[in-house]
Design an enzyme around this catalytic site. Structure first.
Site, short mmCIF file in Angstrom:
data_model
loop_
_atom_site.label_atom_id
_atom_site.label_comp_id
_atom_site.label_asym_id
_atom_site.label_seq_id
_atom_site.Cartn_x
_atom_site.Cartn_y
_atom_site.Cartn_z
N GLU A 19 34.58 -3.11 -12.40
CA GLU A 19 33.97 -2.08 -13.22
C GLU A 19 34.72 -0.74 -13.23
OE1 GLU A 19 31.30 -2.31 -15.23
OE2 GLU A 19 31.19 -4.47 -14.81
N SER A 22 -28.14 -19.29 -9.81
CA SER A 22 -28.82 -19.62 -8.55
C SER A 22 -28.08 -19.14 -7.31
CB SER A 22 -29.03 -21.13 -8.47
OG SER A 22 -29.93 -21.55 -9.48
#
Length: 798
Positions: free
Chosen positions: A210, A491
């Site tokens: 780079e 329930s």
């Protein structure tokens, strides 16, 4: 006659300003250049202040990292070799040959790596009934666990022994799974690596590929710019860039990707300013932690530390030559060269990088050729940090929000240690997905809408949340049904009705109540007449059977007797966040709750009436390893233990012979569990909540559009709950310590009359001392007393 001075027009300046204006008129170009220079200097100074201030303030922004509970190994624990290796793989360990030691690196040796022959952290090998592995050093909330080589020996489904070269060890705490990060709204995530953790090969490769002149330029490389311009002119388009690593860092930190002259101008000035303000090592360190290297959904992968774990499930220091070359190649285009979506491009790019490294003398040509023959080695991204748990992370954020500002969680690199058990989480996800698929394979109803669900698993003694699944798409970071889906409980609330009655002292499990039609006045001329699920009334039944078989009429009659207000307050005490509205339909579950809230309620029942708040966070340490907060165990009395134990005995019967009996063939033989089905009006919600001696698990199944699912609690949620509980290997049968004032008593399940073992439909349940239910015909009292004497002789209540 003397000449008079020449008069000046009004407003004409005198003195020095006049001379400057005159000089400017004589040399307009020089003046313009000076003005531009002053403006440029001012603009450069402004950008310098901006870039240095922002660099100083942001370069160490690290989101809080969230970890699961560590796996603690000790001889005798229930564990198999395959489960240990699965955990090691999930934290990024790799299986190696024998021995698992460092080998000479191809090409030039890499400083900072283990010497040849030394054990390699993050490696394991398996043999017959043994797993040998070398742990990574890891700082837990309370101590630093050093690296060590362990051999785990297995026999009979248990860990038989744990050895080091020095001898056996009683306990070893392994590195936890990293679940993810609490990153900011811009979704940037990273793992900060310190300079000593960066492989020298990575630094050399970045410079070679780079920015070859990184060590010599001052932010701009004019030779590289000229070379790129020449290449691009010849190609007729953009083929090569001339940006330095410093310019790339500036663009990543402060600028966007627009290719405009103004942006490039700003980038150049900022790059020079950074180079003048910081040394090369600081800039390179910041670049390695900042550069964008990929995307996982909405999360942006920044920095080589995170990228190494995301792509290879390894720490950065553990990467070898082919892996480093691939990551360096991604800098040029993370999306274009994505190795999962475009493996051919990624392979070509990696091999190109290897060639550059050989040409630049970073590695030998032979090493480059050998590395180029390797495959990409990229995992599927689900083993380590990418195993993001959005539902559980919601809970973590909610808990932390009470103690930490958002900016602290998003920037200061905290470590959050949680209670999540990766094995239990994986089990819950699998059982929910497979269970929903199986349920949808049943005869369809009229809606055609997709089923969804939620699961919560806790360790009720400590309140630890071990697993949370917010829907069948476990990686969807959206609606969390485990926390946010508030649906009618059905329930599931009935145990609170029976608990309120038992706490009065006027009832026991043997007490009988009418399960017959009744009408409740609601006011304004309205009435309510509840019906049983089977549309049948059952006459006079004991409380034991009424709860286990979930009779609506008996439950409402009981609840109206003790008072709906009392039931509402009790539900709040057991774990609901607020007192629900005390209307009669509450007695049959007309209250909206989340699976997480119901896990809290059933956790209090499992704890014998002591409420332990559910929690996901165990401890927090700062970026330096200093403890910041612990979350200690809290326990509050919420209900009478004797009454709770009677309710739980009925819930055991609910699983054995009541509405949950379908679980019996699905559970391991001999495992005793307590639980309750729940079905809301119109078959819209299917619930099951239950517990063993160690765990509480709650499952909800339904549809997001609130349309009927056609499922009851037994035909839907229970079919997911049972195999889930079966898979909880560390879970033991529900076996409470006897509460004071209770004695084990044989009752006939159908009538609630006293009996002896083997006479009638006998079940052993706890009753208050002095309770004398009527005797079942044909079952003699003398045998009962004989049974009691035998229990006294041999111990226990069975």
């Amino acid at each position: 006659m003397t000449d008079s001075p020449r008069s000046s027009p009004p407003g004409t300046p005198h003195g020095r300003p006049a001379k400057l204006i005159a000089r400017a008129r004589r040399a307009p170009k020089r003046t313009a250049a000076l003005v531009l220079l002053v403006l440029f200097a001012a603009y450069a100074a402004y950008l310098t202040v901006r870039v240095t201030a922002a660099f100083e303030g942001r370069r160490w922004d690290v989101p809080a990292h969230v970890y699961a509970a560590p796996l603690e190994l000790y001889p005798g624990m229930t564990l198999e070799a395959v489960e240990l290796t699965a955990h090691l793989e999930q934290v990024g360990y790799a299986e190696s040959g024998d021995p698992a030691t460092a080998q000479p690196a191809p090409g030039q040796p890499l400083p900072g790596q283990p010497l040849p022959g030394q054990p390699l952290p993050g490696k394991f090998r398996t043999a017959a009934d043994t797993v040998t592995f070398t742990t990574r050093a890891f700082r837990h909330w309370d101590a630093l666990e050093p690296s060590q080589t362990l051999t785990a020996r297995f026999a009979g489904g248990r860990l038989a022994g744990l050895d080091t070269a020095e001898g056996s060890v009683p306990l070893a705490r392994l590195e936890p799974v990293r679940l993810g990060s609490l990153f900011a709204a811009h979704h940037e995530d990273r793992i900060l690596v310190e300079p000593e953790e960066i492989p020298p090969l990575l630094i050399a490769a970045l410079k070679a590929v780079e920015d070859r002149r990184f060590d010599d330029h001052h932010g701009l490389d004019f030779l590289a710019i000229g070379r790129a311009a020449f290449v691009n002119l010849r190609a007729g388009g953009i083929r090569q860039g001339g940006s330095t690593l410093t310019q790339q860092l500036v663009k990543s930190y402060f600028l966007d990707n627009r290719r405009t002259f103004r942006r490039k101008f700003q980038e150049a000035i900022m790059a020079v300013a950074l180079e003048l303000s910081y040394d090369k090592a600081e800039i390179l360190h910041a670049y390695i932690n900042e550069v964008y290297l990929g995307q996982q959904g909405a999360r942006a992968i920044h920095g080589f530390g995170l990228a190494s774990e995301y792509y290879f499930a390894k720490r950065l220091a553990e990467l070898d030559l082919p892996e480093i070359a691939l990551l360096v190649g991604l800098v040029n285009g993370p999306s274009y060269f994505d190795p999962r979506r475009h493996p051919e491009r990624a392979l070509a790019r990696r091999n190109l990088v290897l060639g550059v490294l050989a040409d630049e003398g970073v590695i030998e040509a032979g090493a480059a050729r050998q590395a180029a023959e390797e495959d990409l080695r990229v995992g599927d991204g689900t083993r380590l940090l990418s195993r993001y748990q959005p539902a559980f992370m919601d809970l973590v954020r909610h808990e932390l929000a009470a103690d930490y500002p958002v900016e602290v969680l998003e920037t200061e690199g905290l470590k959050i240690f949680t209670s999540l058990d990766p094995q239990v989480q994986s089990l819950a996800e699998r059982e929910l997905a497979e269970g929903l698929a199986a349920l949808e394979g049943q005869p369809p109803d009229d809606t055609g809408a997709a089923l969804d669900g939620a699961v919560v698993v806790t360790r009720h003694a400590t309140g630890d949340v071990l697993a949370m699944v917010g829907g069948r798409n476990v990686e969807y970071d959206g609606f969390n049904r485990a926390l946010a889906a508030r649906r009618p409980a059905g329930s599931l609330v009935k145990p609170a009705v029976y608990l309120a009655a038992l706490e009065t002292g006027r009832y026991t499990l043997a007490s009988r109540i009418e399960d017959e039609p009744l009408t409740i006045e609601l006011g304004s001329g309205r009435t309510w007449s509840p019906e049983n699920f089977d549309l049948t009334s059952h006459g006079e039944v004991p409380l034991l059977r009424a709860l286990a078989d979930s009779y609506n009429q008996a439950t409402v009659r009981l609840g109206m007797d003790v008072g709906v207000d009392a039931v509402a307050r009790l539900l709040h005490g057991l774990g609901l966040p607020e007192v629900p509205r005390a209307h009669p339909s509450l007695l049959l579950g007309a209250v909206d709750v989340s699976p997480f809230e119901m896990a809290a309620v059933y956790g209090t029942l499992a704890n014998g009436g002591f409420r332990v708040p559910l929690s996901a966070v165990r401890s927090v340490i700062d970026a330096t390893g200093e403890p910041m907060a612990r979350y200690p165990l809290e326990m509050t009395p919420a209900a009478d233990p004797a009454a709770v134990q009677q309710v739980n005995a009925a819930l055991v019967q609910a699983v054995l012979r009541g509405t949950g009996e379908i679980a019996r063939p699905l559970l391991p033989a001999g495992l005793v569990a307590a639980g309750k089905t729940g079905t809301s009006s119109g078959f819209r919600d299917s619930w099951f909540a239950g517990f063993t001696n160690d765990h509480v698990a709650v499952v909800w199944v339904g549809r997001d559009d609130n349309q009927p699912s056609g499922l009851t609690g037994a035909t839907g949620a229970l079919r997911i709950w049972a195999p889930l509980v079966t898979g909880l290997r560390q879970s033991a049968s529900y076996a409470p310590a006897p509460a004071p004032g209770l004695v084990g008593t044989w009752l006939d399940y159908e009538t609630g009359f006293a009996t002896v073992e083997g006479c009638g439909d006998a079940v052993l349940v706890p009753l208050p001392e002095g309770a004398e239910p009527p005797w079942l015909d044909g079952c003699r009292r003398g045998l009962r007393r004989l049974g009691e004497r035998l229990r006294d002789i041999f111990g226990g209540e069975d």
